[in-house]
Design a protein around this motif. Sequence first.
Motif, PDB file in Angstrom:
ATOM      1  N   ASP A  78       8.858 -14.731  37.526  1.00 39.84           N
ATOM      2  CA  ASP A  78      10.179 -14.945  38.123  1.00 39.84           C
ATOM      3  C   ASP A  78      11.245 -15.410  37.127  1.00 39.84           C
ATOM      4  O   ASP A  78      12.394 -15.606  37.500  1.00 39.84           O
ATOM      5  CB  ASP A  78      10.100 -15.920  39.291  1.00 39.84           C
ATOM      6  N   GLY A  79      10.878 -15.622  35.875  1.00 43.50           N
ATOM      7  CA  GLY A  79      11.848 -15.962  34.850  1.00 43.50           C
ATOM      8  C   GLY A  79      12.261 -17.422  34.776  1.00 43.50           C
ATOM      9  O   GLY A  79      13.053 -17.798  33.922  1.00 43.50           O
ATOM     10  N   ARG A  80      11.689 -18.272  35.633  1.00 37.65           N
ATOM     11  CA  ARG A  80      12.104 -19.679  35.563  1.00 37.65           C
ATOM     12  C   ARG A  80      11.628 -20.294  34.248  1.00 37.65           C
ATOM     13  O   ARG A  80      10.609 -19.893  33.681  1.00 37.65           O
ATOM     14  CB  ARG A  80      11.592 -20.470  36.758  1.00 37.65           C
ATOM     15  N   ALA A  81      12.394 -21.262  33.761  1.00 35.92           N
ATOM     16  CA  ALA A  81      12.065 -21.911  32.482  1.00 35.92           C
ATOM     17  C   ALA A  81      10.801 -22.750  32.647  1.00 35.92           C
ATOM     18  O   ALA A  81      10.705 -23.571  33.563  1.00 35.92           O
ATOM     19  CB  ALA A  81      13.224 -22.773  32.021  1.00 35.92           C
ATOM     20  N   ARG A  82       9.853 -22.533  31.761  1.00 33.08           N
ATOM     21  CA  ARG A  82       8.651 -23.377  31.735  1.00 33.08           C
ATOM     22  C   ARG A  82       8.869 -24.555  30.803  1.00 33.08           C
ATOM     23  O   ARG A  82       8.468 -25.655  31.099  1.00 33.08           O
ATOM     24  CB  ARG A  82       7.445 -22.560  31.300  1.00 33.08           C
ATOM     25  N   TRP A  83       9.466 -24.290  29.639  1.00 35.90           N
ATOM     26  CA  TRP A  83       9.825 -25.355  28.708  1.00 35.90           C
ATOM     27  C   TRP A  83      10.777 -24.819  27.649  1.00 35.90           C
ATOM     28  O   TRP A  83      10.917 -23.619  27.467  1.00 35.90           O
ATOM     29  CB  TRP A  83       8.603 -26.007  28.070  1.00 35.90           C
ATOM     30  N   ARG A  84      11.454 -25.754  26.998  1.00 36.57           N
ATOM     31  CA  ARG A  84      12.357 -25.452  25.882  1.00 36.57           C
ATOM     32  C   ARG A  84      12.034 -26.409  24.750  1.00 36.57           C
ATOM     33  O   ARG A  84      11.933 -27.615  24.972  1.00 36.57           O
ATOM     34  CB  ARG A  84      13.816 -25.660  26.289  1.00 36.57           C
ATOM     35  N   GLY A  85      11.919 -25.881  23.551  1.00 38.02           N
ATOM     36  CA  GLY A  85      11.704 -26.720  22.387  1.00 38.02           C
ATOM     37  C   GLY A  85      13.028 -27.129  21.769  1.00 38.02           C
ATOM     38  O   GLY A  85      14.098 -26.734  22.232  1.00 38.02           O
ATOM     39  N   LYS A  86      12.951 -27.911  20.718  1.00 34.29           N
ATOM     40  CA  LYS A  86      14.140 -28.350  19.995  1.00 34.29           C
ATOM     41  C   LYS A  86      14.339 -27.469  18.768  1.00 34.29           C
ATOM     42  O   LYS A  86      13.373 -26.931  18.215  1.00 34.29           O
ATOM     43  CB  LYS A  86      13.979 -29.801  19.569  1.00 34.29           C
ATOM     44  N   PRO A  87      15.591 -27.329  18.315  1.00 29.47           N
ATOM     45  CA  PRO A  87      15.826 -26.568  17.082  1.00 29.47           C
ATOM     46  C   PRO A  87      15.065 -27.193  15.909  1.00 29.47           C
ATOM     47  O   PRO A  87      14.890 -28.407  15.856  1.00 29.47           O
ATOM     48  CB  PRO A  87      17.340 -26.688  16.870  1.00 29.47           C
TER      49      PRO A  87
END
Length: 125
Positions: A78-87
Amino acid sequence: MRLPPGLSGDQLTPALVDSTLSFVRENGEVVAVTLDGKRLWHRATQVEFLGSPAFSERRDTLHLATAAGRLVALDGGDGRARWRGKPRTDPGGAPAQTLLMRHALSMVYGYARVEVASTDVGRKG
């Protein structure tokens, strides 16, 4: 195949993942469509200038990265965000290239130099 309404080829980075086409816009939106053009989902990631995705079948997750080495993981269904890392470095340069080998996601990113980083796709960031 005709692109679904609202999509134009000059705004997109397409990638064929299994039997799904994923389109990534410069503004961070990701759109998934079937091979016959039916829209499956559309998500705004809030992360701009993502490169082409790599897909983990084991985790049903689409992985994308920025030129700064920031990773974003989206649910394949469904495209929902699972996680985001940092730059990992300063923004800039060409979009990152991602490659999934077994359970390690590798990306090539950077501006003044090229760096390679790997992470276990089962962990965050």
